[in-house]
Scaffold this motif. Structure first.
Motif, PDB file in Angstrom:
ATOM      1  N   GLY A  91       2.805   0.022  -9.160  1.00  6.15           N
ATOM      2  CA  GLY A  91       4.028   0.417  -8.479  1.00  6.15           C
ATOM      3  C   GLY A  91       4.641  -0.651  -7.596  1.00  6.15           C
ATOM      4  O   GLY A  91       5.596  -0.371  -6.864  1.00  6.15           O
ATOM      5  N   VAL A  92       4.136  -1.896  -7.656  1.00  4.84           N
ATOM      6  CA  VAL A  92       4.707  -3.001  -6.891  1.00  4.84           C
ATOM      7  C   VAL A  92       5.806  -3.634  -7.732  1.00  4.84           C
ATOM      8  O   VAL A  92       5.551  -4.079  -8.846  1.00  4.84           O
ATOM      9  N   PRO A  93       7.051  -3.692  -7.250  1.00  2.56           N
ATOM     10  CA  PRO A  93       8.184  -4.093  -8.098  1.00  2.56           C
ATOM     11  C   PRO A  93       8.121  -5.556  -8.523  1.00  2.56           C
ATOM     12  O   PRO A  93       7.479  -6.386  -7.877  1.00  2.56           O
ATOM     13  N   LEU A  94       8.826  -5.861  -9.606  1.00  6.03           N
ATOM     14  CA  LEU A  94       8.902  -7.236 -10.082  1.00  6.03           C
ATOM     15  C   LEU A  94       9.734  -8.095  -9.137  1.00  6.03           C
ATOM     16  O   LEU A  94       9.337  -9.190  -8.760  1.00  6.03           O
ATOM     17  N   MET A  95      10.915  -7.608  -8.740  1.00  2.53           N
ATOM     18  CA  MET A  95      11.745  -8.294  -7.744  1.00  2.53           C
ATOM     19  C   MET A  95      11.387  -7.733  -6.371  1.00  2.53           C
ATOM     20  O   MET A  95      11.532  -6.531  -6.135  1.00  2.53           O
ATOM     21  N   ARG A  96      10.929  -8.607  -5.470  1.00  2.00           N
ATOM     22  CA  ARG A  96      10.328  -8.145  -4.234  1.00  2.00           C
ATOM     23  C   ARG A  96      11.055  -8.699  -3.018  1.00  2.00           C
ATOM     24  O   ARG A  96      11.194  -9.921  -2.894  1.00  2.00           O
ATOM     25  N   PRO A  97      11.496  -7.830  -2.119  1.00  2.00           N
ATOM     26  CA  PRO A  97      11.973  -8.351  -0.835  1.00  2.00           C
ATOM     27  C   PRO A  97      10.889  -9.206  -0.184  1.00  2.00           C
ATOM     28  O   PRO A  97       9.687  -8.962  -0.363  1.00  2.00           O
ATOM     29  N   MET A  98      11.312 -10.186   0.583  1.00  2.00           N
ATOM     30  CA  MET A  98      10.356 -11.105   1.188  1.00  2.00           C
ATOM     31  C   MET A  98       9.307 -10.377   2.023  1.00  2.00           C
ATOM     32  O   MET A  98       8.138 -10.772   2.070  1.00  2.00           O
ATOM     33  N   LEU A  99       9.696  -9.306   2.691  1.00  2.00           N
ATOM     34  CA  LEU A  99       8.761  -8.592   3.562  1.00  2.00           C
ATOM     35  C   LEU A  99       7.602  -7.989   2.783  1.00  2.00           C
ATOM     36  O   LEU A  99       6.535  -7.716   3.347  1.00  2.00           O
ATOM     37  N   LEU A 100       7.796  -7.762   1.483  1.00  2.37           N
ATOM     38  CA  LEU A 100       6.725  -7.161   0.690  1.00  2.37           C
ATOM     39  C   LEU A 100       5.560  -8.131   0.518  1.00  2.37           C
ATOM     40  O   LEU A 100       4.395  -7.725   0.497  1.00  2.37           O
ATOM     41  N   ASP A 146       0.831  -1.204   0.000  1.00  2.00           N
ATOM     42  CA  ASP A 146       0.000   0.000   0.000  1.00  2.00           C
ATOM     43  C   ASP A 146       0.869   1.258   0.000  1.00  2.00           C
ATOM     44  O   ASP A 146       0.564   2.243  -0.688  1.00  2.00           O
ATOM     45  N   VAL A 147       1.943   1.227   0.781  1.00  2.00           N
ATOM     46  CA  VAL A 147       2.853   2.379   0.824  1.00  2.00           C
ATOM     47  C   VAL A 147       3.445   2.646  -0.554  1.00  2.00           C
ATOM     48  O   VAL A 147       3.466   3.790  -1.035  1.00  2.00           O
ATOM     49  N   LEU A 148       3.928   1.594  -1.218  1.00  4.45           N
ATOM     50  CA  LEU A 148       4.550   1.779  -2.532  1.00  4.45           C
ATOM     51  C   LEU A 148       3.531   2.229  -3.570  1.00  4.45           C
ATOM     52  O   LEU A 148       3.858   3.034  -4.457  1.00  4.45           O
ATOM     53  N   TYR A 200       4.056 -15.391 -16.842  1.00  2.00           N
ATOM     54  CA  TYR A 200       4.001 -15.036 -15.422  1.00  2.00           C
ATOM     55  C   TYR A 200       4.762 -13.733 -15.151  1.00  2.00           C
ATOM     56  O   TYR A 200       4.253 -12.813 -14.490  1.00  2.00           O
ATOM     57  N   LEU A 201       5.994 -13.626 -15.674  1.00  2.68           N
ATOM     58  CA  LEU A 201       6.830 -12.464 -15.395  1.00  2.68           C
ATOM     59  C   LEU A 201       6.234 -11.184 -15.968  1.00  2.68           C
ATOM     60  O   LEU A 201       6.280 -10.122 -15.332  1.00  2.68           O
ATOM     61  N   TYR A 202       5.659 -11.278 -17.167  1.00  2.00           N
ATOM     62  CA  TYR A 202       5.121 -10.062 -17.767  1.00  2.00           C
ATOM     63  C   TYR A 202       3.841  -9.615 -17.069  1.00  2.00           C
ATOM     64  O   TYR A 202       3.528  -8.428 -17.042  1.00  2.00           O
ATOM     65  N   GLY A 203       3.134 -10.559 -16.476  1.00  2.00           N
ATOM     66  CA  GLY A 203       2.004 -10.177 -15.649  1.00  2.00           C
ATOM     67  C   GLY A 203       2.461  -9.398 -14.427  1.00  2.00           C
ATOM     68  O   GLY A 203       1.842  -8.402 -14.030  1.00  2.00           O
ATOM     69  N   ALA A 204       3.561  -9.847 -13.811  1.00  2.00           N
ATOM     70  CA  ALA A 204       4.122  -9.120 -12.671  1.00  2.00           C
ATOM     71  C   ALA A 204       4.687  -7.771 -13.112  1.00  2.00           C
ATOM     72  O   ALA A 204       4.618  -6.778 -12.373  1.00  2.00           O
ATOM     73  N   ALA A 205       5.265  -7.717 -14.324  1.00  2.16           N
ATOM     74  CA  ALA A 205       5.760  -6.449 -14.853  1.00  2.16           C
ATOM     75  C   ALA A 205       4.613  -5.467 -15.067  1.00  2.16           C
ATOM     76  O   ALA A 205       4.735  -4.265 -14.781  1.00  2.16           O
ATOM     77  N   ALA A 206       3.492  -5.973 -15.571  1.00  2.00           N
ATOM     78  CA  ALA A 206       2.325  -5.110 -15.758  1.00  2.00           C
ATOM     79  C   ALA A 206       1.810  -4.582 -14.422  1.00  2.00           C
ATOM     80  O   ALA A 206       1.342  -3.444 -14.327  1.00  2.00           O
ATOM     81  N   GLU A 207       1.917  -5.401 -13.366  1.00  2.00           N
ATOM     82  CA  GLU A 207       1.524  -4.942 -12.036  1.00  2.00           C
ATOM     83  C   GLU A 207       2.441  -3.815 -11.569  1.00  2.00           C
ATOM     84  O   GLU A 207       1.985  -2.831 -10.962  1.00  2.00           O
ATOM     85  N   ALA A 208       3.741  -3.930 -11.829  1.00  2.00           N
ATOM     86  CA  ALA A 208       4.675  -2.858 -11.473  1.00  2.00           C
ATOM     87  C   ALA A 208       4.315  -1.567 -12.190  1.00  2.00           C
ATOM     88  O   ALA A 208       4.349  -0.476 -11.606  1.00  2.00           O
ATOM     89  N   HIS A 209       3.975  -1.683 -13.452  1.00  2.00           N
ATOM     90  CA  HIS A 209       3.595  -0.516 -14.252  1.00  2.00           C
ATOM     91  C   HIS A 209       2.279   0.075 -13.770  1.00  2.00           C
ATOM     92  O   HIS A 209       2.116   1.297 -13.684  1.00  2.00           O
ATOM     93  N   ARG A 210       1.350  -0.791 -13.426  1.00  2.00           N
ATOM     94  CA  ARG A 210      -0.003  -0.344 -13.068  1.00  2.00           C
ATOM     95  C   ARG A 210      -0.087   0.153 -11.628  1.00  2.00           C
ATOM     96  O   ARG A 210      -0.728   1.167 -11.332  1.00  2.00           O
TER      97      ARG A 210
END
Length: 742
Positions: free
Chosen positions: A587-596, A252-254, A575-585
């Protein structure tokens, strides 16, 4: 910057004036301004010969509250400033209840009790205190050299940990550190950083919040260091603005922070494939390049991008954007031949113009280079002899620079590696009158923006991609960024990952690094372990300094490992491009620290040697030659992607892996879309699609994107019980892909 000498005393020559009590409040419907005396006022005489601090509280966006602290309001503000979206201070609502004034914006509020000692306290939607600026929390400070600083301190709760602040290679959790926001070319083994972002993400047992300091120049942080229970930040100025960003989760913060400072563009699908470069100071010509490309093809290793590093131009003439005619007599023909083989082309550039370059005289004549206060062009010999610096505050200089790059695009270049941009002088004057101290960090933003916008115009919105080294807040809009100059060692591999994870918690969605390390030549074991890590990162590039990074230089097994993980990444693209689209849409990064992904699991909060690649893949790179690796699995039954082995968490695990493997686990309950085409990253993902159904999946919706990041297909996966059969239905009633259960 430290001002105190322990808890009781100030350092020699330092005088601090702290907001002590409220003397007046002016409020409107959506903001309030408080005037604070810096001492107790017992009678009218105490109001004489004494400063007031002004604190404006406002909200530019839902869930974000800004505080602007001012001593002298008459200081000229020449800029630059971060470009922030959202309504300028209209998202909040003010109410007064007796002596208490409160501004609320979404799930966050700030309160000030005018009858009590000065305290700005921030609260979540449940009324719990998130943080506060209490005693010593709001101040201006003068130092022995006559400098004036604005300073703020926010309380750190018990168990609260601080992250982010850009791509920092120091320990992942920033508590106890002193951090300066100041761009520097310091490699990955120092406290300096290429990407300084004055945004910190805070996580405690009570939840998450963020703090963004809206100052593009030097910001000095003391994070539980000078005062162990507080985070202090200060600037050498008369005004300091900061924003507190609501949670309650780190995601939510990001989302809120990137809505304010900008979301990353979606990189083209082809950019997720393997990049191979000429390396930095190596000898190469078209024959060398062709031998590399042929070698990859002969060994059945798919290659997506070929990059020409700096010596594609003539020595002593960087940057003149002209191919060295002695080495590349037919650049257009060479690029056409490479493109016929299905390759995209990247070339190295920087914003410096060497004196020997013909462009130097041209730029100087038109006023496109940064000048000293006396009107002379700023020059030095560090990096390139007599080089000057393009002044991107001059619109004509921006158009001129883009015109030189457009020639390369017309020749067949697809994208640029925008190197450097950190060593920016402060003893200069800028075309638009910008403050040199504020411009030092911000210059890289203008540099990358100029190049990225040219690519969007000439190649199309969805085709623009950079390989950028430096950045600041907002730079996430111009992906991709890579981790800079690291050594060819396991230690540097680990510090690179720390930097990438810190950057991801600073709002950056896409990040890469030099596989095998940049400086020196890696031991084959380092190279092979780094390959798996690099090809399970957002973007993947083989690059070095004085030696080539073609995999056969490191043995036959390195070739096999390169082939295996390149092809695996291609199959993972749905799978990866879906996560990339989430980053674009979002702001949640593709590579995520575990805490995220697991903010409620306290064990994940300090993990910096593993990460989530998208929401459902856990990656734990191996940092040893013998394959021993220690990592943590959160709760549930995890399934190893390569072997199908099931392991229950939560708990720490020790495993031993060959060079063809690493801990790569699918999250409990996940359904992973896997493509059939392992030849290229931008193939037809729907053709031969397989849904990998992990343990615990019972009622899950899976989306598969198209190459614009839009949803191309949606499937619902259901299972009545853990041991029951899986049912898959397509949302549009169409064909159902192959289903594979573990």
């Amino acid at each position: 910057m430290k001002f105190t000498d322990g808890f009781w005393l100030m350092r020699d020559g330092v005088k601090a004036s702290y907001a002590t009590e409220v003397r007046d409040i002016r409020a409107s419907a959506d903001r309030f301004t408080a005037y604070a005396a810096v001492k107790r006022v017992e009678h009218r005489g105490d109001t004489l010969n004494s400063p007031l601090l002004t604190a404006d509280c406002f909200s530019p966006a839902e869930g974000v509250i800004g505080v602007r602290l001012t001593h002298f309001a008459g200081k000229r503000q020449p800029g630059p400033d971060f470009a922030l979206s959202g309504a300028p201070a209209s998202a909040g609502q003010v109410r007064r209840d007796g002596a208490v004034v409160e501004l609320t914006s979404g799930a966050l509020s700030v309160r000030l009790d005018t009858a009590a000692p000065w305290t700005l306290s921030f609260h979540d939607a449940e009324g719990r205190e998130v943080t506060q600026a209490g005693r010593r929390g709001t101040a201006f400070v003068t130092t022995a050299d006559g400098a004036h600083h604005m300073s703020a301190q926010l309380a750190l709760g018990v168990g609260e940990q601080v992250y982010g602040l850009g791509e920092r290679f120091t320990p992942f959790v920033k508590n106890g550190q002193t951090v300066d926001m100041w761009q520097a070319d310091g490699g990955t083994s120092s406290e300096q950083a290429y990407k300084n972002v004055p945004f910190s993400l805070h996580l405690s047992p009570a939840g998450a919040y963020g703090v963004f300091v809206d100052h593009p120049g030097r910001v000095g942080y003391e994070i539980g260091s000078e005062s162990v229970g507080r985070m202090q930040f200060s600037v050498r100025d008369q005004t300091l603005t900061y924003y507190v960003v609501a949670g309650p989760t780190p995601k939510d913060v990001l989302r809120r922070y990137t809505a304010l400072t900008g979301r990353p563009a979606l990189p083209p699908a082809w950019s997720f494939g393997l990049w191979l470069t000429t390396s930095f100071t190596t000898q190469y010509d078209e024959g060398t390049v062709a031998s590399f490309v042929d070698g990859m093809a002969e060994r059945d290793i798919p290659l997506s991008v070929f990059h020409f590093d700096c010596f594609w131009m003539r020595e002593y003439q960087w940057s003149d954007f002209t191919w060295d005619p002695d080495v590349f007599p037919d650049p257009e023909g060479m690029l056409a031949r490479l493109r016929e083989r299905g390759l995209r082309i990247s070339v190295w550039i920087n914003p410096y113009i060497a004196q020997k370059s013909a462009l130097f005289e041209e730029a100087a004549r038109h006023g496109y280079l940064v000048r000293r206060p006396d009107g002379d062009i700023w020059q030095w010999d560090l990096w390139q002899a007599g080089m000057g610096l393009v002044d991107f505050t001059n619109p004509d200089a921006c158009a001129w620079f883009q015109g030189k790059l457009k020639v390369l695009l017309d020749q067949g270049v697809d994208c640029f590696k925008t190197d450097f941009g950190e060593r920016v002088p402060t003893d200069v004057r800028w075309h638009d009158g910008s403050d040199p101290e504020r411009m030092h960090n911000y210059y890289t933003h203008l540099y990358n923006q100029v190049v990225f916008e040219l690519l969007q115009k000439e190649r199309g919105i969805g085709e623009a991609v950079l390989f950028a080294r430096s950045a600041t807040a907002g730079g996430q809009q111009f992906p991709v960024h890579w981790g800079g100059d690291c050594w060819a060692s396991f230690g540097a591999m680990a510090e690179s990952l720390r930097g990438g994870l810190s950057l991801s918690l600073s709002g950056f969605g896409f990040w890469s690094h030099d596989i095998g390390g940049f400086e020196g030549t890696p031991d084959p074991a380092v190279f092979k372990r780094w390959l798996a890590f690099g090809l399970l990162s957002s973007h993947s590039r083989l690059h070095g300094s004085g030696s080539y990074r073609v995999p056969w230089e490191f043995g036959d097994e390195a070739v096999d490992v390169t082939r295996q993980f390149t092809r695996l990444k291609h199959r993972l693209m749905p799978y990866l491009y879906g996560a990339a689209a989430e980053a674009h849409r979002d702001g949640v990064p593709l590579m995520r620290p575990m805490l995220l992904e697991f903010p409620d699991d306290p064990t994940t909060r300090a993990l910096d040697r593993q990460y989530m690649l998208g929401p459902d893949l856990l990656v734990a790179p191996v940092f040893t030659e013998d394959g021993d690796v220690e990592f943590y699995l959160p709760e549930g039954t995890w399934t190893h992607l390569l072997t199908g082995e099931r392991v229950r968490g939560p708990g720490w695990r020790r495993e031993k892996h060959g060079f063809d493997s690493l801990p790569l686990y699918v999250r409990p309950g996940a359904v992973l879309p896997l493509g059939a085409d392992d030849e290229r990253p931008d193939g037809d993902w729907a053709d031969g699609l397989t849904l990998l159904v992990a343990a615990g999946a019972q009622d899950t919706t899976v989306t598969v994107p198209d190459r614009e990041g839009r949803t191309a297909a949606t499937y619902r996966v259901t299972r009545e019980a853990d041991s029951g059969p899986v049912t898959v239905t397509a949302a549009d009633g169409g064909a159902v892909p192959e289903v594979r259960e573990w």
